[in-house]
Design a protein around this motif. Structure first.
Motif, PDB file in Angstrom:
ATOM      1  N   GLY A 226      80.715  85.992 -20.131  1.00 44.47           N
ATOM      2  CA  GLY A 226      81.163  87.327 -20.504  1.00 44.47           C
ATOM      3  C   GLY A 226      81.069  88.333 -19.371  1.00 44.47           C
ATOM      4  N   ALA A 227      79.972  88.332 -18.659  1.00 49.25           N
ATOM      5  CA  ALA A 227      79.778  89.290 -17.561  1.00 49.25           C
ATOM      6  C   ALA A 227      78.717  88.713 -16.629  1.00 49.25           C
ATOM      7  CB  ALA A 227      79.356  90.655 -18.103  1.00 49.25           C
ATOM      8  N   GLU A 228      79.173  88.009 -15.597  1.00 51.26           N
ATOM      9  CA  GLU A 228      78.243  87.308 -14.720  1.00 51.26           C
ATOM     10  C   GLU A 228      77.305  88.254 -13.990  1.00 51.26           C
ATOM     11  OE1 GLU A 228      78.359  84.225 -10.926  1.00 51.26           O
ATOM     12  OE2 GLU A 228      80.105  84.412 -12.249  1.00 51.26           O
ATOM     13  N   ASP A 229      77.838  89.355 -13.506  1.00 53.93           N
ATOM     14  CA  ASP A 229      76.990  90.307 -12.778  1.00 53.93           C
ATOM     15  C   ASP A 229      75.915  90.893 -13.686  1.00 53.93           C
ATOM     16  OD1 ASP A 229      78.417  89.890 -10.471  1.00 53.93           O
ATOM     17  OD2 ASP A 229      79.788  91.576 -10.815  1.00 53.93           O
ATOM     18  N   ALA A 230      76.298  91.234 -14.921  1.00 56.08           N
ATOM     19  CA  ALA A 230      75.322  91.781 -15.859  1.00 56.08           C
ATOM     20  C   ALA A 230      74.273  90.738 -16.224  1.00 56.08           C
ATOM     21  CB  ALA A 230      76.028  92.283 -17.118  1.00 56.08           C
ATOM     22  N   ALA A 231      74.721  89.481 -16.390  1.00 54.70           N
ATOM     23  CA  ALA A 231      73.777  88.409 -16.710  1.00 54.70           C
ATOM     24  C   ALA A 231      72.776  88.209 -15.578  1.00 54.70           C
ATOM     25  CB  ALA A 231      74.535  87.110 -16.979  1.00 54.70           C
ATOM     26  N   GLY A 232      73.257  88.278 -14.340  1.00 51.72           N
ATOM     27  CA  GLY A 232      72.362  88.161 -13.198  1.00 51.72           C
ATOM     28  C   GLY A 232      71.379  89.309 -13.136  1.00 51.72           C
ATOM     29  N   ALA A 233      71.851  90.517 -13.479  1.00 55.81           N
ATOM     30  CA  ALA A 233      70.966  91.677 -13.475  1.00 55.81           C
ATOM     31  C   ALA A 233      69.881  91.576 -14.532  1.00 55.81           C
ATOM     32  CB  ALA A 233      71.782  92.950 -13.693  1.00 55.81           C
ATOM     33  N   MET A 234      70.165  90.817 -15.604  1.00 60.65           N
ATOM     34  CA  MET A 234      69.180  90.627 -16.671  1.00 60.65           C
ATOM     35  C   MET A 234      68.194  89.507 -16.354  1.00 60.65           C
ATOM     36  SD  MET A 234      69.665  92.898 -18.978  1.00 60.65           S
ATOM     37  CE  MET A 234      68.785  92.212 -20.377  1.00 60.65           C
ATOM     38  N   GLY A 235      68.337  88.883 -15.188  1.00 65.79           N
ATOM     39  CA  GLY A 235      67.399  87.848 -14.780  1.00 65.79           C
ATOM     40  C   GLY A 235      67.849  86.429 -15.044  1.00 65.79           C
ATOM     41  N   ILE A 236      69.095  86.234 -15.500  1.00 64.09           N
ATOM     42  CA  ILE A 236      69.605  84.878 -15.744  1.00 64.09           C
ATOM     43  C   ILE A 236      70.024  84.255 -14.412  1.00 64.09           C
ATOM     44  CG2 ILE A 236      71.430  83.524 -16.849  1.00 64.09           C
ATOM     45  CD1 ILE A 236      71.515  85.606 -19.061  1.00 64.09           C
ATOM     46  N   PRO A 237      69.515  83.081 -14.067  1.00 64.23           N
ATOM     47  CA  PRO A 237      69.914  82.417 -12.811  1.00 64.23           C
ATOM     48  C   PRO A 237      71.327  81.851 -12.942  1.00 64.23           C
ATOM     49  CG  PRO A 237      68.394  81.013 -14.028  1.00 64.23           C
ATOM     50  CD  PRO A 237      68.491  82.300 -14.800  1.00 64.23           C
ATOM     51  N   THR A 238      72.308  82.691 -12.742  1.00 64.85           N
ATOM     52  CA  THR A 238      73.703  82.336 -13.019  1.00 64.85           C
ATOM     53  C   THR A 238      74.171  81.147 -12.183  1.00 64.85           C
ATOM     54  OG1 THR A 238      74.454  83.982 -11.403  1.00 64.85           O
ATOM     55  CG2 THR A 238      74.273  84.689 -13.699  1.00 64.85           C
ATOM     56  N   ALA A 239      73.806  81.114 -10.902  1.00 63.48           N
ATOM     57  CA  ALA A 239      74.250  80.017 -10.036  1.00 63.48           C
ATOM     58  C   ALA A 239      73.718  78.675 -10.537  1.00 63.48           C
ATOM     59  CB  ALA A 239      73.795  80.263  -8.597  1.00 63.48           C
ATOM     60  N   ARG A 240      72.460  78.652 -10.963  1.00 62.73           N
ATOM     61  CA  ARG A 240      71.867  77.403 -11.435  1.00 62.73           C
ATOM     62  C   ARG A 240      72.528  76.936 -12.724  1.00 62.73           C
ATOM     63  NH1 ARG A 240      65.749  77.667 -13.036  1.00 62.73           N
ATOM     64  NH2 ARG A 240      66.640  78.168 -15.065  1.00 62.73           N
ATOM     65  N   TYR A 241      72.770  77.872 -13.648  1.00 63.38           N
ATOM     66  CA  TYR A 241      73.397  77.495 -14.904  1.00 63.38           C
ATOM     67  C   TYR A 241      74.816  76.978 -14.690  1.00 63.38           C
ATOM     68  CZ  TYR A 241      69.750  79.187 -18.075  1.00 63.38           C
ATOM     69  OH  TYR A 241      68.590  79.336 -18.779  1.00 63.38           O
ATOM     70  N   LYS A 242      75.568  77.636 -13.832  1.00 59.63           N
ATOM     71  CA  LYS A 242      76.933  77.187 -13.557  1.00 59.63           C
ATOM     72  C   LYS A 242      76.937  75.808 -12.916  1.00 59.63           C
ATOM     73  CE  LYS A 242      78.426  80.666 -11.124  1.00 59.63           C
ATOM     74  NZ  LYS A 242      79.367  81.510 -10.347  1.00 59.63           N
ATOM     75  N   LEU A 243      76.035  75.596 -11.961  1.00 60.20           N
ATOM     76  CA  LEU A 243      75.992  74.306 -11.269  1.00 60.20           C
ATOM     77  C   LEU A 243      75.575  73.184 -12.210  1.00 60.20           C
ATOM     78  CD1 LEU A 243      76.234  72.650  -8.711  1.00 60.20           C
ATOM     79  CD2 LEU A 243      73.906  73.354  -8.093  1.00 60.20           C
ATOM     80  N   ASN A 244      74.556  73.417 -13.025  1.00 60.36           N
ATOM     81  CA  ASN A 244      74.097  72.376 -13.950  1.00 60.36           C
ATOM     82  C   ASN A 244      75.160  72.050 -14.993  1.00 60.36           C
ATOM     83  OD1 ASN A 244      71.645  72.140 -12.646  1.00 60.36           O
ATOM     84  ND2 ASN A 244      70.558  73.505 -14.035  1.00 60.36           N
ATOM     85  N   THR A 245      75.898  73.064 -15.439  1.00 60.14           N
ATOM     86  CA  THR A 245      76.985  72.811 -16.387  1.00 60.14           C
ATOM     87  C   THR A 245      78.096  72.007 -15.732  1.00 60.14           C
ATOM     88  OG1 THR A 245      76.500  74.921 -17.477  1.00 60.14           O
ATOM     89  CG2 THR A 245      78.611  73.896 -17.985  1.00 60.14           C
ATOM     90  N   PHE A 246      78.398  72.315 -14.482  1.00 56.61           N
ATOM     91  CA  PHE A 246      79.406  71.568 -13.728  1.00 56.61           C
ATOM     92  C   PHE A 246      78.999  70.103 -13.595  1.00 56.61           C
ATOM     93  CE2 PHE A 246      81.216  70.144  -9.626  1.00 56.61           C
ATOM     94  CZ  PHE A 246      82.565  70.391  -9.862  1.00 56.61           C
ATOM     95  N   VAL A 247      77.738  69.865 -13.289  1.00 55.97           N
ATOM     96  CA  VAL A 247      77.245  68.493 -13.135  1.00 55.97           C
ATOM     97  C   VAL A 247      77.292  67.752 -14.471  1.00 55.97           C
ATOM     98  CG1 VAL A 247      75.220  67.094 -12.574  1.00 55.97           C
ATOM     99  CG2 VAL A 247      75.806  69.049 -11.147  1.00 55.97           C
ATOM    100  N   LEU A 248      76.858  68.410 -15.554  1.00 51.44           N
ATOM    101  CA  LEU A 248      76.899  67.761 -16.867  1.00 51.44           C
ATOM    102  C   LEU A 248      78.326  67.406 -17.251  1.00 51.44           C
ATOM    103  CD1 LEU A 248      75.529  66.848 -19.483  1.00 51.44           C
ATOM    104  CD2 LEU A 248      75.728  69.209 -20.321  1.00 51.44           C
ATOM    105  N   SER A 249      79.254  68.313 -16.998  1.00 50.59           N
ATOM    106  CA  SER A 249      80.661  68.045 -17.288  1.00 50.59           C
ATOM    107  C   SER A 249      81.179  66.875 -16.458  1.00 50.59           C
ATOM    108  CB  SER A 249      81.479  69.308 -17.006  1.00 50.59           C
ATOM    109  OG  SER A 249      82.841  69.110 -17.266  1.00 50.59           O
ATOM    110  N   ALA A 250      80.766  66.800 -15.187  1.00 48.84           N
ATOM    111  CA  ALA A 250      81.175  65.690 -14.330  1.00 48.84           C
ATOM    112  C   ALA A 250      80.612  64.364 -14.825  1.00 48.84           C
ATOM    113  CB  ALA A 250      80.720  65.950 -12.894  1.00 48.84           C
ATOM    114  N   VAL A 251      79.379  64.380 -15.341  1.00 49.94           N
ATOM    115  CA  VAL A 251      78.761  63.160 -15.878  1.00 49.94           C
ATOM    116  C   VAL A 251      79.545  62.664 -17.090  1.00 49.94           C
ATOM    117  CG1 VAL A 251      76.723  62.271 -17.074  1.00 49.94           C
ATOM    118  CG2 VAL A 251      76.457  63.591 -14.975  1.00 49.94           C
TER     119      VAL A 251
END
Length: 357
Positions: A226-251
Motif C-alpha cells: 500500500g505505501a512502502e515508504d510509510a511502512a518503512g517509517a513504521m519500522g517494517i523491514p520492507t527490503a527483507r519482506y520483499k526479498l523473502n517473498t520473492f524467494v518463496l515465490s521462486a521456490v
C-alpha cells in the motif's frame, strides 16, 4: 478460522467432482492436462503472492521454473557410472544414487530424485537471493525489465548448453518416488493417483499462503504494497519482506518445474521462454492481483484450455491480448479480492441515492 478454510474444502470437493465426472463420462484422458495444470498453478499462486501482496512484478518466473526442471532432469539422467570414485561411492552407499536401466537396455547410475529435488530447490533459493537482492531495489517498469532480463538469460543458457540438451531439452527423466508404490509419473496406469497428488500439493500450497497472508507477515506485506515508504517509517523491514517473498515465490515455481518434469518425463527450453512468464502474469492479472483463489481459478481454466489446444497456434497471442485488455479495463483483475462486496454494495444501493450529489 473456519471461514478461511471453507473455500479450501469447496475447492477440494471440486477436484473430486471433476475426477468423478471424467470417470463416468469415460474421459479420463482429460486428467493428464488437469494434472499438468495443477503444477502450473503452483507457479501462479506463488506469483500472485509476489505481485498482489508484496507489490513486486516479475517477468522471469519461467526462469525459476526451468531451473528446477533442468536441475532435476540433468541429475536424474546423467550417468555417474563412468565416474566411479570416493565421492560417488559415498553417495551410492548413502542411498543418494539409484541404479536403473536406460532406454536402450544399458545400466545407469544417477542421482536419486529426492536428492535432485533438494539440490534444485537449494540452488533456486541461492539464485533468487542473488538476483532479488539488487533487482528488488528497482520499482515499476525497471523491475519488470530486470526480471525479464533474468528470464531471457536462463532461456538462452538452456537453449545453448549442450549437456542440457540444447534445443532438444532433456528426456528419459524417471518418475519421482514419493512413497513405496506411489510415483509422480505420466504413466496412464497412475493417472488418477497423480491427479490427486498434484492437486493435493496445490491445496497444501494454498493453505500455506492463506495462513501467511493472514499472519503478521501478511499484514506487513499489505503495508508494503500500500505505501512502502510509510511502512518503512513504521519500522517494517520492507527490503527483507520483499526479498523473502520473492524467494518463496521462486521456490513455488522451481518445485512446480521439478515435479512437472518428472511427470512429463522431460523438459525443453520452451518452459523458460519469455511468453511463459507473460502467461503467468496474465493469469494472475485476470484472476485478481491480490486474490489467490481468483488466480487459482483462472489458472485451472486457462491452463487447461491451453494444454488441450483450444487456442491452437494463437496460444501465446491469446495470453498477450488477455494481459493488455486486463491492464486497460480491469487492472485489479476480473476476480479481484473485493469484487463480491463491491457488487453487493451496488445491488443494495438505494436508487434514490443515485441522483444525490
Amino acid at each position: 478460522m473456519a471461514r478461511r478454510y471453507f473455500p479450501v474444502a469447496a475447492f477440494a470437493g471440486l477436484i473430486v467432482a471433476i475426477q468423478l465426472a471424467t470417470l463416468f463420462t469415460g474421459a479420463a484422458y482429460h486428467l493428464t492436462q488437469l494434472t499438468m495444470t495443477a503444477y502450473y498453478s503452483l507457479v501462479i499462486v506463488g506469483l500472485c503472492l509476489l505481485i498482489g501482496y508484496a507489490g513486486q512484478i516479475s517477468l522471469g518466473h519461467a526462469g525459476f521454473f526451468a531451473i528446477g526442471g533442468y536441475v532435476t532432469a540433468f541429475l536424474t539422467t546423467y550417468n555417474l557410472k563412468p565416474h566411479q570414485g570416493v565421492f560417488v561411492s559415498f553417495l551410492s552407499k548413502s542411498g543418494m544414487l539409484v541404479a536403473r536401466p536406460d532406454a536402450y537396455g544399458g545400466d545407469l547410475l544417477t542421482v536419486h530424485p529426492w536428492l535432485a529435488c533438494m539440490v534444485a530447490i537449494l540452488l533456486t533459493i541461492g539464485i533468487a537471493y542473488l538476483v532479488g537482492g539488487p533487482v528488488l531495489k528497482l520499482t515499476g517498469h525497471y523491475l519488470a525489465m530486470a526480471t525479464l532480463g533474468f528470464g531471457i538469460i536462463v532461456y538462452r543458457m538452456v537453449l545453448g548448453t549442450g549437456f542440457l540438451g540444447a534445443a532438444d531439452g532433456i528426456s528419459d527423466v524417471p518418475g519421482f518416488p514419493l512413497l513405496p508404490g506411489l510415483f509422480i509419473t505420466g504413466n496412464s496406469s497412475a493417472r488418477v493417483s497423480n491427479y490427486y497428488l498434484a492437486w493435493g500439493l496445490v491445496i497444501l500450497g494454498m493453505v500455506l499462503l492463506l495462513n501467511l497472508i493472514h499472519s503478521r507477515v501478511g499484514r506487513a506485506l499489505a503495508a508494503v504494497h500500500g505505501a512502502e515508504d510509510a511502512a518503512g517509517a513504521m519500522g517494517i523491514p520492507t527490503a527483507r519482506y520483499k526479498l523473502n517473498t520473492f524467494v518463496l515465490s521462486a521456490v513455488f515455481a522451481a518445485l512446480a518445474g521439478v515435479l512437472l518434469t518428472h511427470y512429463n518425463g522431460g523438459i525443453g527450453p520452451s518452459e523458460a521462454g519469455v511468453m511463459k512468464s507473460v502467461r503467468y502474469v496474465a493469469i494472475v492479472a485476470i484472476g485478481g492481483m491480490a486474490n489467490l483463489w481468483g488466480a487459482l481459478s483462472m489458472s485451472l481454466v486457462l491452463n487447461y484450455l491451453s494444454l488441450r489446444g483450444y487456442f491452437g497456434t494463437y496460444d501465446d497471442a491469446v495470453f498477450g491480448v488477455i494481459l493488455i485488455l486486463i491492464m486497460l479495463f480491469a487492472p485489479d483483475g476480473l476476480l479481484r479480492r473485493h469484487l463480491f462486496s463491491d457488487l453487493k454494495r451496488m445491488v443494495s444501493r438505494n436508487p434514490s441515492e443515485e441522483g444525490a450529489p
